[in-house]
Design an enzyme around this catalytic site. Sequence first.
Site, PDB file in Angstrom:
ATOM      1  N   TRP A 201      71.045  22.657   4.801  1.00  0.00           N
ATOM      2  CA  TRP A 201      71.976  22.810   5.914  1.00  0.00           C
ATOM      3  C   TRP A 201      72.804  21.537   5.995  1.00  0.00           C
ATOM      4  O   TRP A 201      72.596  20.599   5.225  1.00  0.00           O
ATOM      5  CB  TRP A 201      71.230  23.067   7.226  1.00  0.00           C
ATOM      6  CG  TRP A 201      71.946  24.067   8.096  1.00  0.00           C
ATOM      7  CD1 TRP A 201      72.812  23.810   9.116  1.00  0.00           C
ATOM      8  CD2 TRP A 201      71.865  25.488   7.990  1.00  0.00           C
ATOM      9  NE1 TRP A 201      73.269  24.982   9.667  1.00  0.00           N
ATOM     10  CE2 TRP A 201      72.716  26.036   8.978  1.00  0.00           C
ATOM     11  CE3 TRP A 201      71.170  26.356   7.139  1.00  0.00           C
ATOM     12  CZ2 TRP A 201      72.876  27.408   9.153  1.00  0.00           C
ATOM     13  CZ3 TRP A 201      71.323  27.719   7.318  1.00  0.00           C
ATOM     14  CH2 TRP A 201      72.186  28.225   8.313  1.00  0.00           C
ATOM     15  N   ASP A 202      73.744  21.498   6.936  1.00  0.00           N
ATOM     16  CA  ASP A 202      74.582  20.294   6.995  1.00  0.00           C
ATOM     17  C   ASP A 202      73.824  19.089   7.547  1.00  0.00           C
ATOM     18  O   ASP A 202      74.329  17.976   7.507  1.00  0.00           O
ATOM     19  CB  ASP A 202      75.887  20.538   7.767  1.00  0.00           C
ATOM     20  CG  ASP A 202      75.691  21.127   9.147  1.00  0.00           C
ATOM     21  OD1 ASP A 202      74.535  21.233   9.600  1.00  0.00           O
ATOM     22  OD2 ASP A 202      76.709  21.498   9.770  1.00  0.00           O
ATOM     23  N   TRP A 203      72.612  19.310   8.064  1.00  0.00           N
ATOM     24  CA  TRP A 203      71.778  18.202   8.538  1.00  0.00           C
ATOM     25  C   TRP A 203      70.461  18.089   7.773  1.00  0.00           C
ATOM     26  O   TRP A 203      69.623  17.256   8.115  1.00  0.00           O
ATOM     27  CB  TRP A 203      71.461  18.354  10.028  1.00  0.00           C
ATOM     28  CG  TRP A 203      71.181  19.770  10.438  1.00  0.00           C
ATOM     29  CD1 TRP A 203      72.026  20.604  11.089  1.00  0.00           C
ATOM     30  CD2 TRP A 203      69.986  20.529  10.191  1.00  0.00           C
ATOM     31  NE1 TRP A 203      71.442  21.841  11.272  1.00  0.00           N
ATOM     32  CE2 TRP A 203      70.191  21.822  10.730  1.00  0.00           C
ATOM     33  CE3 TRP A 203      68.778  20.257   9.573  1.00  0.00           C
ATOM     34  CZ2 TRP A 203      69.230  22.837  10.679  1.00  0.00           C
ATOM     35  CZ3 TRP A 203      67.814  21.267   9.501  1.00  0.00           C
ATOM     36  CH2 TRP A 203      68.041  22.531  10.050  1.00  0.00           C
ATOM     37  N   ASN A 479      72.834  33.288  15.504  1.00  0.00           N
ATOM     38  CA  ASN A 479      73.618  32.074  15.706  1.00  0.00           C
ATOM     39  C   ASN A 479      74.917  32.163  14.913  1.00  0.00           C
ATOM     40  O   ASN A 479      74.901  32.198  13.671  1.00  0.00           O
ATOM     41  CB  ASN A 479      72.836  30.841  15.241  1.00  0.00           C
ATOM     42  CG  ASN A 479      73.712  29.593  15.193  1.00  0.00           C
ATOM     43  OD1 ASN A 479      74.050  29.019  16.209  1.00  0.00           O
ATOM     44  ND2 ASN A 479      74.110  29.186  13.981  1.00  0.00           N
ATOM     45  N   GLU A 480      76.047  32.248  15.625  1.00  0.00           N
ATOM     46  CA  GLU A 480      77.405  32.091  15.084  1.00  0.00           C
ATOM     47  C   GLU A 480      77.850  33.186  14.115  1.00  0.00           C
ATOM     48  O   GLU A 480      78.892  33.048  13.464  1.00  0.00           O
ATOM     49  CB  GLU A 480      77.568  30.715  14.409  1.00  0.00           C
ATOM     50  CG  GLU A 480      77.399  29.564  15.380  1.00  0.00           C
ATOM     51  CD  GLU A 480      77.712  28.198  14.791  1.00  0.00           C
ATOM     52  OE1 GLU A 480      77.906  27.255  15.571  1.00  0.00           O
ATOM     53  OE2 GLU A 480      77.745  28.079  13.552  1.00  0.00           O
ATOM     54  N   GLU A 578      76.454  24.609  22.212  1.00  0.00           N
ATOM     55  CA  GLU A 578      76.441  23.634  21.116  1.00  0.00           C
ATOM     56  C   GLU A 578      77.653  22.727  21.246  1.00  0.00           C
ATOM     57  O   GLU A 578      78.763  23.205  21.467  1.00  0.00           O
ATOM     58  CB  GLU A 578      76.516  24.315  19.733  1.00  0.00           C
ATOM     59  CG  GLU A 578      75.221  24.763  19.133  1.00  0.00           C
ATOM     60  CD  GLU A 578      75.379  25.119  17.658  1.00  0.00           C
ATOM     61  OE1 GLU A 578      76.207  24.473  16.973  1.00  0.00           O
ATOM     62  OE2 GLU A 578      74.683  26.026  17.194  1.00  0.00           O
TER      63      GLU A 578
END
Length: 908
Positions: A201-203, A479-480, A578
């Site tokens: 993921w981006d994190w 989510n999204e 968020e």
Amino acid sequence: MKYGCELLGNGTRGAVMVGLLCGLFVCGGQCDKVEVIELGNWTITNQNGSLTIANQTLPLGIYSAFAPHVLDSFNDVGLRYLAYDNWTFYNFFQFDVHHLNRGHINLTFHGIDTVAEIRLNHQLLGRTDNMFVRYSYEVSSLLQAENSLEVEIQSPVVAALARANALKEHKKSVPPECPNERYHGECHMNMLRKMQASFSWDWGPAAPSAGIWKNVELEIYEVALIREVDVDVSRINGSHWNMHIRCYLDTVGGQNFNGRLVLYAVELLDHPVIVDRYGIKKISHLAPVIEFDQAVPIGKVVMWWPNGYGEQKLYPLHFTLKTWLGSDGPEDRSKTQSHKSVRVGFRTLELVEDPAPDGVGNTFFFRVNGVEMFMKGSNYIPSHILPERQTKEQIAQLLRSAKEAHMNMIRVWGGGVYESDYFYQLADSLGLLIWQDMMFACAMYPVGDDFLSSVREEVRQNAIRLSHHPSVAIFVTNNENEAALVQNWYGTLVERDRFESEYRELYLANVIHELKLVSHSARPQPLVSSPSNGKASEPDNYISNNPQDNHNGDVHFYDYTKDGWNPDIFPRPRFVSEFGFQSFPGAYAWQRSKSDDDDLLALITHRQHHPLGNVPIIALVERHLPLPLPEDEDYAKALIYFSQIAQAMATKLETELYRSLRDTSHRTMGALYWQLNDVWVAPSWSSVDFYGNWKLLHYWARDFLAPISIVALYEKSTDSLNISLICDQLEVDPWKLNVVANVHLWSQLLPRQSIAWEVTLRPNGVQYDKVIAISDLLKGEFSKTNAFIELQLRRDQNVISRTHFFPSNIAAAVGIEDPRLEFEIASRTCLNTTDFIRNSVSISIQVKRPAVFVYLELLKPYRYTLSENGFMQTAPMHVVYLTYDAPLCARLLRKSDLRVLTVNDFMR
């Protein structure tokens, strides 16, 4: 060796080691109880046998077994080969079946990650494809004296690719196929029902886990056992509460059966409740549920409240079930009795979506126990990227950190896992409401029959398991994904009609359908997506043209192109689920995570998965702080430190804006920043790092989320400060409340000018106090470059809350010089516990000039907290308190074990 009768669901399970002969089982007067035996001592081997490890206990995965250092250095890529292999988990156990010649024995897997075949004594039991599902098999006819259990787990990367290729053969694709190249990730995460973030993921890193991440048990019983209990609590009138109770049973027999259920609720009811109508009437083996209502006098109940509003009173309920076949009742010593205990809280909860005060759209806020509440909190990602490595200690530290920062809601994000029972039990006791995503995130998903069948079972099992918790406020299916579809994140525009149809089939016809089967009167109906327009999405059949409409539902907001210290850039929405800014973990965290020969900046760059790289962090820092040049020796140290200041300030201002809007026509009623925690040491949006230590953001959040806060937001158009006083408390004492505005020179200690005025607070609301022109505060010797403003909310002389306004770029401020900071470890105390020594240290800090954003870091591998961090020191001396748990007493702590930084250190 431990042995004894096991009560299903009683919280403490006796582990039965491999080789235990059940004929030696000693149970005294407990032989009528369902017996649960955990299988331990596992061996793992890869497909060609080149890697083997034995004597392993559950939970267990390939990385935790063979690569415990996968999160160090560049190992996320270097050890990826483990995820490309297939693995077999073996368990060999002895079993005496002679005294168990009737009834049933289930072999139950509470969590397999993910695509697997299970064989007992070389006979195929079944195949698994969902890590979120419990799989159970009746094995009475297969058990022998000597047993071989094999779980063959396919490479998740290979399994995902195979499913994607199968779709391609039918001229279909389900985007996104692969993550951004900066993620160093793996493709086709959405093909598998596993933790989506495990593919990167981006994190977070790609660590595509494979293993047995929850217990494996033999369940020995005669007819049926209690699997889960759901309790829907509601107010029925002015004198009573009602508990609508559903006991979900498991049975593998093909016959209807009889049963007798007893409920013990000693704090609520004077006598046990006996449900005996099924002594004559049969329970259907096709839908084995016992359902009934129980009234509770209102005088017996103390209501459950979210954190900050009252007590979190929980009431234990204990259920005992006896089941039998035939009209003669249960036989002596037959395993017919199972147990389950839960704790419930009595509260009401509504999601209010009424016409908004501004005349456009609807409100979106939660009303708990009749009180309108501003939801303040954060987003929770898994406590570890390897699901088998999540621990109660990690979970407790994170949720208690949320409580300490005055949060009342946590969003469990949809790319992780449905959290453990312990997580929700702790959230109940801490008063943290849970916004619960189902595990679908940032992708389109296939809608084949097998996939949908697996999803239905996943949703059913997890919703039933979680539903009784008073902390669980709302379920959301994804989510999204609505935003991704509508805004064409993954190229869905080409086949828009197909993707809209599949979206509705997955979430409306399947996920929502299953969630509504366990709906509660005291819980809102599920939301389809986050962000979404809430009930305003209904006319659009839940795919709206703009799911980020500020006038409806919830929004996610990120903008890295503008100045995050400027409140004018932020939206004025109903609810923000968020938002956030990135920073780097502290320098010592990086030191713990890297190898000696790793280049720090290279490692930071490798772990920065944001598609824009470090540009957003550096750009925000350079707008306000004196960042050295990249070739300077102290560049990395400054960048890490300044990134945390920039993140904390931007998140503070954005949160304060949203809190200040609650009683305006915008009616903003929620702010959940992204994100609470980390899964490794990396650039991210978190406020708590991977080791459990607070970044500056979390220290600041403890102040800007406090029940009573003063907010001063700059209005550029009028060059003024808009001062608001925020109060979440339901009752307020107005005695001697006042605001003091202190004007400080950057070059001198203590305020140089002060003005004060009396104020009041609005209970559970915002007092819009006044608008003050900057020119009224900064005049004469004070200018925007040589001075800054501190505002204090006081009761008499005691400071309740404070905030600062910096009228110029700090890097360009005039008068910031070396503060000549010195510090001493003033006192040390130690408290011995059974597990560690709690060290408490007071640190006295002396300065000669103002010290800007004083930052302290403990250079020891311990989890620690400070009384404050990143503070403005404008007095000659200040004391900070440090607490940490360690195997030794703090008498050995030296000044060299602490790092102290100030912005002054980097002024040019």
